[in-house]
Design an enzyme around this catalytic site. Structure first.
Site, PDB file in Angstrom:
ATOM      1  CG  HIS A 158      -1.991  -1.019   1.185  1.00  0.00           C
ATOM      2  ND1 HIS A 158      -2.931  -1.095   0.196  1.00  0.00           N
ATOM      3  CD2 HIS A 158      -2.250  -2.056   2.031  1.00  0.00           C
ATOM      4  CE1 HIS A 158      -3.736  -2.117   0.421  1.00  0.00           C
ATOM      5  NE2 HIS A 158      -3.342  -2.722   1.528  1.00  0.00           N
ATOM      6  CD  GLU A 218      -5.188  -9.281   3.581  1.00  0.00           C
ATOM      7  OE1 GLU A 218      -5.299  -8.110   3.997  1.00  0.00           O
ATOM      8  OE2 GLU A 218      -4.257  -9.655   2.857  1.00  0.00           O
ATOM      9  CG  ASP A 249      -8.259  -5.605   3.587  1.00  0.00           C
ATOM     10  OD1 ASP A 249      -8.869  -4.535   3.400  1.00  0.00           O
ATOM     11  OD2 ASP A 249      -7.119  -5.823   3.144  1.00  0.00           O
TER      12      ASP A 249
END
Length: 267
Positions: A54, A159, A185
């Protein structure tokens, strides 16, 4: 020069987990300089992980931060952007002591990460010669490979609901050391995004911790930096690795607090 490869390399996180101690980690997502590793060490963190999934950091920047973390005496981990050898193998060769593997949905996928991260016979990691984990010193491969395998952690993330339903199988994979729960998530996949107080979240952690502890593996808490109360509860349940937040989040929070402090002055 350390006499043996084992003398040259330590993984503080692995050592603390073996003693059933709680590990504090921070995430590097913004800062591109090596200073962040010393800051993390001075702040008292045991580990940092570079978030290549990310964040904008390149492989070169990631390697620099990992080497700085090694020099500072804390454990560098990397969350890779894809589960492929060109990322897993290269970040390990660049200085990481563990792979955080996102979007693992099955034991087979976890096993493939192990194979990329470990040398034969457990995996297929390619020999790279002089490595930063050993200060670029050369040790015999038969010795160095064993020490690197013992120090290198494989950390699949749970997740998704699919991964949660298969967590016992994932935790049983040889070479998997810890499961890191991506709470944000996971709640989104459950259809309850951000509802951290929902009973299903606690049930998920109970299942994951049970699956890991019964197999000698560990559990990490991710995505709950804003909820220290829940982190404390989950540590009490048996989780031992805590991802405390990102450098970006720390900076933004501190900046907002300072601005608010000044704006509250009456003059």
């Amino acid at each position: 020069m350390p006499a043996t490869a084992r003398d040259a390399l330590r993984n503080i996180v692995r050592e603390k987990l073996a003693r059933d101690e709680v590990v504090a980690s921070m995430t590097v997502r913004l800062v591109r300089g090596i200073e962040i590793a010393q800051i993390a060490a001075s702040a008292g963190f045991d580990s940092l992980y570079v978030d290549m999934e990310h964040g904008p950091l390149t492989l070169d920047m990631t390697g620099q931060v990992c080497m700085a973390a090694l020099a500072a005496g804390i454990t560098p981990l990397v969350r890779v952007p894809a589960l492929s050898p060109e990322f897993v193998g290269r970040v390990l060769d660049a200085g990481a002591l563990g792979i955080i593997a996102p979007h693992v949905h099955s034991a087979d996928e976890a096993r493939r990460v192990v194979e990329m991260a470990k040398f034969p016979p457990l995996g297929h990691r390619s020999a790279a010669g002089h490595l930063p984990q050993f200060g670029f010193r050369a040790y015999p491969a038969r010795e160095a490979n064993l020490v690197l395998d013992a120090a290198t952690m494989v950390i699949p993330m749970v997740e998704s609901v699919e991964a949660l339903e298969k967590v016992e199988e994932i935790a049983a994979v040889e070479g998997v050391d810890m499961i890191l729960v991506g709470t944000n998530d996971l709640t989104a996949e459950m259809g309850i995004p951000g509802a951290f107080d929902h009973p299903r979240v606690r049930e998920a952690y109970e299942r994951i911790i049970g699956a890991c502890r019964s197999r000698g593996k560990h559990v990490g808490i991710g995505g709950l930096a804003s909820r220290p109360d829940l982190v404390a509860q989950i540590v009490g349940m048996g989780a031992r690795y805590v991802s405390t937040g990102t450098d970006l989040g720390f900076l933004a929070e501190a900046c907002a607090a300072k601005a608010k402090q000044v704006h509250a002055l009456t003059g």
